[in-house]
Design a protein around this motif. Sequence first.
Motif, PDB file in Angstrom:
ATOM      1  N   LEU A   1     -41.922   7.930 -10.573  1.00  0.00           N
ATOM      2  CA  LEU A   1     -40.636   6.796 -10.282  1.00  0.00           C
ATOM      3  C   LEU A   1     -40.260   6.889  -9.200  1.00  0.00           C
ATOM      4  CD1 LEU A   1     -40.721   4.331 -11.451  1.00  0.00           C
ATOM      5  CD2 LEU A   1     -39.209   4.891 -12.875  1.00  0.00           C
ATOM      6  N   ALA A   2     -39.015   8.201  -9.165  1.00  0.00           N
ATOM      7  CA  ALA A   2     -38.304   8.601  -8.793  1.00  0.00           C
ATOM      8  C   ALA A   2     -38.947   8.459  -7.530  1.00  0.00           C
ATOM      9  CB  ALA A   2     -37.469   9.779  -8.701  1.00  0.00           C
ATOM     10  N   ARG A   3     -39.814   9.033  -7.152  1.00  0.00           N
ATOM     11  CA  ARG A   3     -40.912   9.396  -5.910  1.00  0.00           C
ATOM     12  C   ARG A   3     -41.306   8.064  -4.872  1.00  0.00           C
ATOM     13  NH1 ARG A   3     -44.980  13.766  -3.945  1.00  0.00           N
ATOM     14  NH2 ARG A   3     -46.608  12.473  -5.015  1.00  0.00           N
ATOM     15  N   LYS A   4     -41.778   7.518  -6.011  1.00  0.00           N
ATOM     16  CA  LYS A   4     -42.024   6.192  -5.691  1.00  0.00           C
ATOM     17  C   LYS A   4     -41.324   5.328  -5.023  1.00  0.00           C
ATOM     18  CE  LYS A   4     -45.529   2.312  -7.543  1.00  0.00           C
ATOM     19  NZ  LYS A   4     -45.509   2.103  -9.257  1.00  0.00           N
ATOM     20  N   THR A   5     -39.925   5.312  -5.630  1.00  0.00           N
ATOM     21  CA  THR A   5     -39.497   4.335  -5.401  1.00  0.00           C
ATOM     22  C   THR A   5     -37.952   4.757  -3.796  1.00  0.00           C
ATOM     23  OG1 THR A   5     -37.169   5.344  -7.111  1.00  0.00           O
ATOM     24  CG2 THR A   5     -38.660   3.462  -7.175  1.00  0.00           C
ATOM     25  N   LEU A   6     -38.436   5.832  -3.313  1.00  0.00           N
ATOM     26  CA  LEU A   6     -37.608   6.303  -2.436  1.00  0.00           C
ATOM     27  C   LEU A   6     -38.024   5.143  -0.600  1.00  0.00           C
ATOM     28  CD1 LEU A   6     -38.760  10.489  -2.093  1.00  0.00           C
ATOM     29  CD2 LEU A   6     -36.850   8.950  -2.721  1.00  0.00           C
ATOM     30  N   ALA A   7     -37.243   4.950  -0.263  1.00  0.00           N
ATOM     31  CA  ALA A   7     -37.095   4.307   0.964  1.00  0.00           C
ATOM     32  C   ALA A   7     -38.897   4.638   2.190  1.00  0.00           C
ATOM     33  CB  ALA A   7     -35.773   4.198   1.159  1.00  0.00           C
ATOM     34  N   THR A   8     -39.370   3.921   2.546  1.00  0.00           N
ATOM     35  CA  THR A   8     -40.498   4.418   3.716  1.00  0.00           C
ATOM     36  C   THR A   8     -39.746   5.369   4.695  1.00  0.00           C
ATOM     37  OG1 THR A   8     -41.429   2.259   2.265  1.00  0.00           O
ATOM     38  CG2 THR A   8     -42.388   3.799   5.204  1.00  0.00           C
ATOM     39  N   ASP A   9     -38.474   4.275   5.183  1.00  0.00           N
ATOM     40  CA  ASP A   9     -37.542   4.797   6.274  1.00  0.00           C
ATOM     41  C   ASP A   9     -36.943   6.924   6.142  1.00  0.00           C
ATOM     42  OD1 ASP A   9     -38.108   2.771   7.971  1.00  0.00           O
ATOM     43  OD2 ASP A   9     -35.795   2.499   7.685  1.00  0.00           O
ATOM     44  N   TYR A  10     -36.838   6.221   4.131  1.00  0.00           N
ATOM     45  CA  TYR A  10     -35.935   7.821   4.716  1.00  0.00           C
ATOM     46  C   TYR A  10     -37.762   9.100   4.485  1.00  0.00           C
ATOM     47  CZ  TYR A  10     -35.009  12.036   1.711  1.00  0.00           C
ATOM     48  OH  TYR A  10     -34.590  13.224   0.584  1.00  0.00           O
ATOM     49  N   VAL A  11     -38.497   8.621   3.815  1.00  0.00           N
ATOM     50  CA  VAL A  11     -39.352  10.086   4.325  1.00  0.00           C
ATOM     51  C   VAL A  11     -40.153   9.994   4.916  1.00  0.00           C
ATOM     52  CG1 VAL A  11     -41.837   9.501   2.904  1.00  0.00           C
ATOM     53  CG2 VAL A  11     -40.597   8.493   1.370  1.00  0.00           C
ATOM     54  N   LYS A  12     -39.812   8.949   5.859  1.00  0.00           N
ATOM     55  CA  LYS A  12     -40.304   9.166   6.973  1.00  0.00           C
ATOM     56  C   LYS A  12     -39.175   9.818   7.343  1.00  0.00           C
ATOM     57  CE  LYS A  12     -41.357   7.020  11.586  1.00  0.00           C
ATOM     58  NZ  LYS A  12     -41.716   5.672  12.539  1.00  0.00           N
ATOM     59  N   GLU A  13     -38.113  10.070   7.835  1.00  0.00           N
ATOM     60  CA  GLU A  13     -36.957  11.039   7.901  1.00  0.00           C
ATOM     61  C   GLU A  13     -37.532  12.206   8.033  1.00  0.00           C
ATOM     62  OE1 GLU A  13     -32.931   8.355   7.940  1.00  0.00           O
ATOM     63  OE2 GLU A  13     -34.381   6.596   9.321  1.00  0.00           O
ATOM     64  N   ALA A  14     -37.216  11.943   6.753  1.00  0.00           N
ATOM     65  CA  ALA A  14     -36.898  13.461   6.165  1.00  0.00           C
ATOM     66  C   ALA A  14     -38.103  14.722   6.212  1.00  0.00           C
ATOM     67  CB  ALA A  14     -37.212  13.363   4.119  1.00  0.00           C
ATOM     68  N   SER A  15     -39.588  13.325   6.603  1.00  0.00           N
ATOM     69  CA  SER A  15     -40.487  14.618   6.547  1.00  0.00           C
ATOM     70  C   SER A  15     -40.521  15.344   8.196  1.00  0.00           C
ATOM     71  CB  SER A  15     -41.846  13.621   6.946  1.00  0.00           C
ATOM     72  OG  SER A  15     -42.004  12.766   5.113  1.00  0.00           O
ATOM     73  N   ASN A  16     -40.118  14.147   9.225  1.00  0.00           N
ATOM     74  CA  ASN A  16     -39.663  14.881  10.122  1.00  0.00           C
ATOM     75  C   ASN A  16     -37.926  15.506   9.988  1.00  0.00           C
ATOM     76  OD1 ASN A  16     -39.786  15.202  13.093  1.00  0.00           O
ATOM     77  ND2 ASN A  16     -37.624  13.935  13.247  1.00  0.00           N
ATOM     78  N   ALA A  17     -37.509  15.700   9.436  1.00  0.00           N
ATOM     79  CA  ALA A  17     -36.665  16.900   9.619  1.00  0.00           C
ATOM     80  C   ALA A  17     -37.290  18.061   9.002  1.00  0.00           C
ATOM     81  CB  ALA A  17     -35.440  16.691   8.585  1.00  0.00           C
ATOM     82  N   ILE A  18     -37.890  17.976   7.508  1.00  0.00           N
ATOM     83  CA  ILE A  18     -38.644  19.508   7.434  1.00  0.00           C
ATOM     84  C   ILE A  18     -39.701  19.594   8.668  1.00  0.00           C
ATOM     85  CG2 ILE A  18     -40.333  18.985   5.249  1.00  0.00           C
ATOM     86  CD1 ILE A  18     -39.038  16.976   3.588  1.00  0.00           C
ATOM     87  N   CYS A  19     -40.137  18.910   8.532  1.00  0.00           N
ATOM     88  CA  CYS A  19     -41.056  19.894  10.080  1.00  0.00           C
ATOM     89  C   CYS A  19     -40.601  20.132  10.869  1.00  0.00           C
ATOM     90  CB  CYS A  19     -42.194  18.185  10.211  1.00  0.00           C
ATOM     91  SG  CYS A  19     -43.445  17.643   9.548  1.00  0.00           S
ATOM     92  N   GLN A  20     -39.113  20.200  11.274  1.00  0.00           N
ATOM     93  CA  GLN A  20     -38.328  20.536  12.511  1.00  0.00           C
ATOM     94  C   GLN A  20     -37.885  21.860  12.207  1.00  0.00           C
ATOM     95  OE1 GLN A  20     -38.456  19.578  15.602  1.00  0.00           O
ATOM     96  NE2 GLN A  20     -39.866  18.175  14.464  1.00  0.00           N
ATOM     97  N   ASN A  21     -37.829  22.280  10.669  1.00  0.00           N
ATOM     98  CA  ASN A  21     -36.573  22.901  10.255  1.00  0.00           C
ATOM     99  C   ASN A  21     -37.824  23.936  10.000  1.00  0.00           C
ATOM    100  OD1 ASN A  21     -34.879  22.027   9.359  1.00  0.00           O
ATOM    101  ND2 ASN A  21     -34.900  21.027   7.562  1.00  0.00           N
ATOM    102  N   ILE A  22     -39.446  23.724  10.036  1.00  0.00           N
ATOM    103  CA  ILE A  22     -40.512  25.134   9.407  1.00  0.00           C
ATOM    104  C   ILE A  22     -40.734  25.209  10.866  1.00  0.00           C
ATOM    105  CG2 ILE A  22     -42.792  24.626   9.567  1.00  0.00           C
ATOM    106  CD1 ILE A  22     -42.395  22.836   7.067  1.00  0.00           C
ATOM    107  N   LEU A  23     -40.547  24.194  12.446  1.00  0.00           N
ATOM    108  CA  LEU A  23     -41.240  24.762  13.297  1.00  0.00           C
ATOM    109  C   LEU A  23     -40.341  25.611  14.155  1.00  0.00           C
ATOM    110  CD1 LEU A  23     -42.212  21.195  14.915  1.00  0.00           C
ATOM    111  CD2 LEU A  23     -44.187  23.016  14.009  1.00  0.00           C
ATOM    112  N   ALA A  24     -39.028  25.237  13.482  1.00  0.00           N
ATOM    113  CA  ALA A  24     -37.785  25.914  14.061  1.00  0.00           C
ATOM    114  C   ALA A  24     -37.615  27.399  13.186  1.00  0.00           C
ATOM    115  CB  ALA A  24     -36.666  25.688  14.190  1.00  0.00           C
ATOM    116  N   SER A  25     -38.726  27.829  12.216  1.00  0.00           N
ATOM    117  CA  SER A  25     -38.292  29.274  11.646  1.00  0.00           C
ATOM    118  C   SER A  25     -38.856  30.172  11.826  1.00  0.00           C
ATOM    119  CB  SER A  25     -39.012  28.871  10.209  1.00  0.00           C
ATOM    120  OG  SER A  25     -40.189  28.704   9.508  1.00  0.00           O
TER     121      SER A  25
END
Length: 189
Positions: A18-42
């Motif tokens: 339920l908590a994940r389902k209610t995450l804002a679409t903008d947050y999901v997009k921004e967080a996904s991008n930041a997570i990928c950038q952290n991985i790419l820089a590792s």
Amino acid sequence: MLKEKNNSKNEIRARLKLARKTLATDYVKEASNAICQNILASKIYDDSEVILAYLAFGKEVNCDELIRKALAVGKTVCIPFIIDKENFVSAKLESLDNLSLDRYGIRTVAEPFIEIPQAEIDLILVPGLAFGEDGSRMGMGAGYYDRFLGKTQAITLGLAYKKLMQPSLPMDEHDVFMQYIVNEEKINN
């Protein structure tokens, strides 16, 4: 006691879904991008030649951009291909174009595909409903990843939204802890 533990785990899973389902679409997009950038820089990513990624479903952390970049620099990328009710194999991904949908409506490669042996995989990007600071993971409950991860020597990296991180999550004996967890802010082990 076991029944009580499973009821507790099921209640936690329902709350986190339920908590994940209610995450804002903008947050999901921004967080996904930041997570990928952290991985790419590792260094973990740099040192990996064969990566098992996944194609996001619903509000899972989306790693499509990381997949595109890995393919562009010549890394081998594979994704899960479900073969039965309990198992998947790692199927080589050539591009994010012309994908099929599997039995759950998740994007996947079309058959025939090249299967990448588990022993060749260096890094596994693991989705999850939520992760614990201690490396614990809660998936959707089918056990596909736990069965696969139990037979590999690859580095495991759980992709987590900071908003859904927990101190720890209940784990059964067959559940697999992550070696690293990455969220919008950092990679930790």
